[in-house]
Design an enzyme around this catalytic site. Structure first.
Site, PDB file in Angstrom:
ATOM      1  N   LYS A 285       0.847  -1.207   0.000  1.00  0.00           N
ATOM      2  CA  LYS A 285       0.000   0.000   0.000  1.00  0.00           C
ATOM      3  C   LYS A 285       0.881   1.256   0.000  1.00  0.00           C
ATOM      4  O   LYS A 285       0.604   2.221  -0.708  1.00  0.00           O
ATOM      5  CB  LYS A 285      -0.914  -0.001   1.230  1.00  0.00           C
ATOM      6  CG  LYS A 285      -2.030  -1.048   1.144  1.00  0.00           C
ATOM      7  CD  LYS A 285      -2.835  -1.176   2.442  1.00  0.00           C
ATOM      8  CE  LYS A 285      -3.850  -2.304   2.314  1.00  0.00           C
ATOM      9  NZ  LYS A 285      -4.759  -2.409   3.462  1.00  0.00           N
TER      10      LYS A 285
ATOM     11  N   GLN B  45      -4.873  -2.011   9.664  1.00  0.00           N
ATOM     12  CA  GLN B  45      -4.758  -3.272   8.929  1.00  0.00           C
ATOM     13  C   GLN B  45      -5.371  -4.410   9.751  1.00  0.00           C
ATOM     14  O   GLN B  45      -5.094  -4.552  10.941  1.00  0.00           O
ATOM     15  CB  GLN B  45      -3.279  -3.564   8.627  1.00  0.00           C
ATOM     16  CG  GLN B  45      -3.047  -4.769   7.739  1.00  0.00           C
ATOM     17  CD  GLN B  45      -3.639  -4.613   6.341  1.00  0.00           C
ATOM     18  OE1 GLN B  45      -3.726  -3.517   5.810  1.00  0.00           O
ATOM     19  NE2 GLN B  45      -4.052  -5.710   5.742  1.00  0.00           N
TER      20      GLN B  45
ATOM     21  N   ASP C 200     -10.914   2.868   4.296  1.00  0.00           N
ATOM     22  CA  ASP C 200     -11.301   1.472   4.091  1.00  0.00           C
ATOM     23  C   ASP C 200     -12.804   1.366   3.845  1.00  0.00           C
ATOM     24  O   ASP C 200     -13.287   0.311   3.435  1.00  0.00           O
ATOM     25  CB  ASP C 200     -10.968   0.651   5.352  1.00  0.00           C
ATOM     26  CG  ASP C 200      -9.734  -0.208   5.174  1.00  0.00           C
ATOM     27  OD1 ASP C 200      -9.330  -0.450   4.023  1.00  0.00           O
ATOM     28  OD2 ASP C 200      -9.176  -0.642   6.204  1.00  0.00           O
TER      29      ASP C 200
HETATM   30  N1  LIG Z   1      -7.798  -2.693   6.878  1.00  0.00           N
HETATM   31  C1  LIG Z   1      -7.910  -3.688   5.994  1.00  0.00           C
HETATM   32  N2  LIG Z   1      -7.405  -4.885   6.283  1.00  0.00           N
HETATM   33  C2  LIG Z   1      -7.539  -5.897   5.368  1.00  0.00           C
HETATM   34  C3  LIG Z   1      -8.172  -5.680   4.117  1.00  0.00           C
HETATM   35  C4  LIG Z   1      -8.693  -4.395   3.852  1.00  0.00           C
HETATM   36  O1  LIG Z   1      -9.304  -4.116   2.771  1.00  0.00           O
HETATM   37  N3  LIG Z   1      -8.538  -3.416   4.801  1.00  0.00           N
HETATM   38  N4  LIG Z   1      -8.186  -6.687   3.164  1.00  0.00           N
HETATM   39  C5  LIG Z   1      -7.329  -7.852   3.315  1.00  0.00           C
HETATM   40  C6  LIG Z   1      -5.917  -7.692   2.843  1.00  0.00           C
HETATM   41  N5  LIG Z   1      -5.651  -6.684   1.797  1.00  0.00           N
HETATM   42  C7  LIG Z   1      -5.703  -5.381   2.118  1.00  0.00           C
HETATM   43  O2  LIG Z   1      -5.390  -4.953   3.190  1.00  0.00           O
HETATM   44  C8  LIG Z   1      -5.040  -7.056   0.554  1.00  0.00           C
HETATM   45  C9  LIG Z   1      -5.178  -8.315   0.016  1.00  0.00           C
HETATM   46  C10 LIG Z   1      -4.494  -8.689  -1.144  1.00  0.00           C
HETATM   47  C11 LIG Z   1      -3.675  -7.782  -1.789  1.00  0.00           C
HETATM   48  C12 LIG Z   1      -2.861  -8.149  -2.978  1.00  0.00           C
HETATM   49  O3  LIG Z   1      -2.417  -7.286  -3.705  1.00  0.00           O
HETATM   50  N6  LIG Z   1      -2.585  -9.449  -3.157  1.00  0.00           N
HETATM   51  C13 LIG Z   1      -1.726  -9.935  -4.214  1.00  0.00           C
HETATM   52  C14 LIG Z   1      -0.892 -11.107  -3.718  1.00  0.00           C
HETATM   53  C15 LIG Z   1      -0.104 -10.817  -2.499  1.00  0.00           C
HETATM   54  C16 LIG Z   1       0.691 -12.006  -2.005  1.00  0.00           C
HETATM   55  O4  LIG Z   1       1.472 -12.581  -2.768  1.00  0.00           O
HETATM   56  O5  LIG Z   1       0.533 -12.343  -0.824  1.00  0.00           O
HETATM   57  C17 LIG Z   1      -2.575 -10.473  -5.366  1.00  0.00           C
HETATM   58  O6  LIG Z   1      -3.697 -10.927  -5.125  1.00  0.00           O
HETATM   59  O7  LIG Z   1      -2.058 -10.457  -6.483  1.00  0.00           O
HETATM   60  C18 LIG Z   1      -3.564  -6.522  -1.272  1.00  0.00           C
HETATM   61  C19 LIG Z   1      -4.235  -6.160  -0.123  1.00  0.00           C
HETATM   62  C20 LIG Z   1      -7.258  -8.235   4.797  1.00  0.00           C
HETATM   63  N7  LIG Z   1      -7.002  -7.120   5.641  1.00  0.00           N
END
Ligand SMILES: Nc1nc2c(c(=O)[nH]1)N[C@@H](CN(C=O)c1ccc(C(=O)N[C@@H](CCC(=O)O)C(=O)O)cc1)CN2
Length: 294
Positions: free
Chosen positions: A53, A97, A118
């Site tokens: 982020k 987070q 969020d």
């Molecule tokens: N405060 C928050 N916490 C969490 C959220 C949220 O929206 N707000 N969502 C999830 C996690 N998340 C954001 O925080 C999130 C999930 C996935 C990705 C992402 O880019 N994933 C990549 C792969 C990453 C990897 O290899 O592990 C992909 O899918 O290509 C970004 C953000 C829970 N917590």
């Protein structure tokens, strides 16, 4: 049939380009958006998400304020940091987070609704229920934006959402049934008796159950759009809710990783820029009201 890949990474890059122009326009008005993050503990996944982020922010000219706390941090210590960010004028939006292992409802409620990027503050979720404008939860609106950019029709579509969690499934149902989206949504969950009977008649399936390989080819109507929001780790690798054989049946399919995950980050950036724009507009109105604009 070979499914069209809905590429979240490429879409994130396109959205960053669009947002960089809005950040430049804000700079011309003397405003620099600043994203704050509050991270509790040392879960490697959460550290990666928060790092990503901040890298995204840096790439479009948004400044970063990062508050990392140890796993031993108490509820009161985290709330103190939230109070600090609420009061910090350089922080135009921030998030806690998840998961934190603490009372998350209390933490979310403590964030100023104006700085909630969020879209998960009870006031902002209430706006979603009431059909009022406000920041929208990042993963649900990211899934919707991906469908929009790949021209998958949502208006009048039968959409099956699998999972009723507070960050994805539940707000997705609210978002997709707004008058502007106009979809018919079936929200399936662990209490659903015959999941396949629902998914087989869906135009769009959005799976956010966290059960690897839950949706298989025989559960998908040929040509349907299938979005994989499930994140499980199997042998250290991401395993989504959608089985690989679905690619042979679906009309559109998100990769995982590389699909809805990057869209979550794209929509966070959008919320950050929009919060700063609202802040700049309010400040301009305040100055005009105080006779400071001449
Ligand atoms: N405060 C928050 N916490 C969490 C959220 C949220 O929206 N707000 N969502 C999830 C996690 N998340 C954001 O925080 C999130 C999930 C996935 C990705 C992402 O880019 N994933 C990549 C792969 C990453 C990897 O290899 O592990 C992909 O899918 O290509 C970004 C953000 C829970 N917590």
């Amino acid at each position: 049939m070979t499914a069209t890949v809905m590429d979240g990474k490429a879409t994130l890059a396109a959205i960053k380009g669009e947002l960089a122009e809005r950040v430049a326009a804000l700079a011309a008005r003397g405003v620099t958006p600043g994203l704050g993050t509050v991270l509790v503990g040392d879960d490697p996944g959460s550290h990666w998400y928060v790092g990503a982020k901040h890298r995204d922010c840096a790439s479009i000219g948004v400044t970063s304020i990062r508050r990392d706390l140890p796993a031993t941090a108490s509820q009161a210590q985290v709330e103190e940091v939230i109070d600090e960010l609420n009061a910090d004028p350089k922080c135009t939006g921030f998030l806690v987070q998840q998961p934190t292992g603490l009372d998350e409802f209390a933490l979310l409620s403590r964030v100023s609704p104006d700085k909630d990027v969020d879209g998960l503050h009870p006031v902002n979720l209430g706006k979603l229920v009431l059909g009022q404008s406000g920041p929208l939860p990042c993963t649900p609106v990211g899934a919707l934006e991906l469908l929009r950019r790949y021209a998958v029709p949502v208006d009048g579509a039968e959409i099956v959402v699998i999972g009723r969690g507070l960050t994805v499934g539940r707000p997705l149902g609210l978002l997709l049934t707004r008058r502007s989206e106009n979809a018919t949504v079936t929200l399936c969950h662990t209490g659903t008796r015959d999941l396949a009977s629902h998914t087989r008649r869906a135009d769009i399936i959005i799976a956010a159950a966290g059960v690897p390989g839950l949706v298989t080819a025989d559960m998908v109507r040929p040509g349907a759009a299938v979005l994989d929001v499930g994140v499980s780790r199997v042998d250290g690798k991401i395993a989504g809710d959608i089985a690989p054989d679905v690619a042979g049946v679906a009309g559109f399919l998100t990769p995982n990783p590389g699909g809805v995950g990057p869209m979550t980050r794209a929509m966070l950036l959008t919320n950050v820029v929009e919060a700063a724009e609202r802040h700049a507009d309010a400040e301009m109105a305040r100055q005009a009201g105080a006779g400071l604009d001449s």
